[in-house]
Design an enzyme around this catalytic site. Sequence first.
Site, PDB file in Angstrom:
ATOM      1  N   TYR A  39       0.837  -1.217   0.000  1.00  0.00           N
ATOM      2  CA  TYR A  39       0.000   0.000   0.000  1.00  0.00           C
ATOM      3  C   TYR A  39       0.868   1.262   0.000  1.00  0.00           C
ATOM      4  CZ  TYR A  39      -2.929   3.703   2.026  1.00  0.00           C
ATOM      5  OH  TYR A  39      -3.550   4.902   2.273  1.00  0.00           O
ATOM      6  N   SER A 121      -4.504  13.886   6.665  1.00  0.00           N
ATOM      7  CA  SER A 121      -5.423  13.284   5.687  1.00  0.00           C
ATOM      8  C   SER A 121      -6.844  13.152   6.228  1.00  0.00           C
ATOM      9  CB  SER A 121      -4.906  11.886   5.321  1.00  0.00           C
ATOM     10  OG  SER A 121      -5.890  11.147   4.638  1.00  0.00           O
ATOM     11  N   TYR A 144     -10.958  14.949   1.258  1.00  0.00           N
ATOM     12  CA  TYR A 144     -11.632  14.179   0.221  1.00  0.00           C
ATOM     13  C   TYR A 144     -13.110  14.447   0.463  1.00  0.00           C
ATOM     14  CZ  TYR A 144      -7.511  11.307  -0.997  1.00  0.00           C
ATOM     15  OH  TYR A 144      -6.291  10.859  -1.426  1.00  0.00           O
ATOM     16  N   THR A 170      -7.895  17.653  -2.365  1.00  0.00           N
ATOM     17  CA  THR A 170      -7.156  16.768  -3.286  1.00  0.00           C
ATOM     18  C   THR A 170      -8.026  16.435  -4.482  1.00  0.00           C
ATOM     19  OG1 THR A 170      -5.881  15.859  -1.454  1.00  0.00           O
ATOM     20  CG2 THR A 170      -5.923  14.569  -3.481  1.00  0.00           C
ATOM     21  N   ARG A 179      -3.941   0.274  -8.479  1.00  0.00           N
ATOM     22  CA  ARG A 179      -2.721   0.089  -7.669  1.00  0.00           C
ATOM     23  C   ARG A 179      -2.238  -1.354  -7.799  1.00  0.00           C
ATOM     24  NH1 ARG A 179      -3.814   4.354  -3.469  1.00  0.00           N
ATOM     25  NH2 ARG A 179      -4.358   6.091  -4.839  1.00  0.00           N
ATOM     26  N   LYS A 247      -4.724  20.432  -4.262  1.00  0.00           N
ATOM     27  CA  LYS A 247      -3.604  19.488  -4.367  1.00  0.00           C
ATOM     28  C   LYS A 247      -3.836  18.527  -5.530  1.00  0.00           C
ATOM     29  CE  LYS A 247      -1.208  15.933  -1.606  1.00  0.00           C
ATOM     30  NZ  LYS A 247      -1.684  14.604  -2.010  1.00  0.00           N
ATOM     31  N   HIS A 271       0.279  12.677  -6.610  1.00  0.00           N
ATOM     32  CA  HIS A 271      -0.066  11.728  -5.548  1.00  0.00           C
ATOM     33  C   HIS A 271       1.056  10.699  -5.357  1.00  0.00           C
ATOM     34  CE1 HIS A 271      -4.067  11.127  -3.445  1.00  0.00           C
ATOM     35  NE2 HIS A 271      -3.374  10.147  -2.922  1.00  0.00           N
TER      36      HIS A 271
END
Length: 375
Positions: A39, A121, A144, A170, A179, A247, A271
């Site tokens: 991760y 975050s 977010y 963001t 991912r 961002k 990111h």
Amino acid sequence: MGMSQLEAERAIVSPDEAFSVFDFERVARDALPPAHWGYLATGVDGDVTLRANRDGFNKFPIRARRLVDVKTVDTSVTVLGTPWETPIVLAPVGSQRAFHADGEIAAARGAKSAGHLQILSTMTTASVEDVIDARGAPVWYQLYPTASWEVAKGLLSRAERAGCPAVVLTVDLPVISHRETAQRFARLDSRDCSVCHEDGPTYFRLRSKPMFDGLDTQELADLDAPSLTWDFIRRLRDHTEMKVLIKGIVTRDDASLAVEHGADGLIVSNHGGRAEESGLSTIESLPEIVAAVRGRIPILVDSGFRRGTDIFKALALGANAVAVGRPYIWGLASFGEEGVAMVLTILRRELELAMRLAGATSIQGIDSSFVRPSR
Ligand SMILES: Cc1cc2nc3c(=O)[nH]c(=O)nc-3n(C[C@H](O)[C@H](O)[C@H](O)COP(=O)(O)O)c2cc1C
């Protein structure tokens, strides 16, 4: 490989043994379960952008000046009216308890030791109130917004009440990216994930994320906000007294739109190579963005910064500050608070050394003449 080579490459056993932030990467990789390491380490698709972020720095060699009195150097900067001892910022990284039991609290204590700006975050595993308490100063809050304005308003009010002077929206993940490396490592992990991770609908998964406590998340199908457009910036501005930064900007086109829509600042970011697989490094995006913004708002940059010389180059190209993500998490995973503090110390030391060896005595003085432009 001879014995001395092996010995030279052994993992460090305490933070003060480290020569560079990469010593912590090694320890973190050994310490973390495979899924959590994956991760942290992952980019997207073939990790092309992840690598491009590092390679990009080679395209801007430093032009060092000689016979400058560099006995003392000043690394302080002022961003949005607030003075900082150093231009090195902690980027928002979610779920930090996946890396150390003390998560964001340990990061805050590590950041406190030399007065670094910390951006928290939305997906934090400690509350904004507790993090500000541990940091001993306000942090910036990363948003977010989800697809629910009610949820976004709840997150914003809480951050504002806690004392955050700025919110960082963001915008580089309208949908979740692919991912691949993370998934490969997750497959190697034989532990039972359900012991810590709540499976099921989104509101279930948010139980470990304290910023969502008390908010109505029942209706959220997911956490992304695929319909978000530039109108949202004005909506944010109208709703909050906090400064609004965006961002994830990587083009001059969007930098201009951000200024037009009233953003107070930008973070040039892809990111950490985890959003679009563009193959474009942020250090290569930076010059066109600086040109478009023309000094009207501050510009921060992140993605791939590992050395003082990387930071020096971004400052020369016109960034006001530089954020790091994975490096301080390597420190956190290795040695908790002390690891975070040492990673930041190393980056500060390297920046000061880069300044001295290039003949720059203040951040303000690191202008574009200190790098050879990319060709
Ligand atoms: C494990 C991980 C989690 C992240 N979580 C967030 C997040 O919650 N919000 C956000 O805006 N950026 C997040 N980011 C991106 C960072 O803020 C930052 O842009 C990136 O890490 C910078 O690149 P670097 O890791 O190469 O320094 C995350 C990055 C990593 C590695």
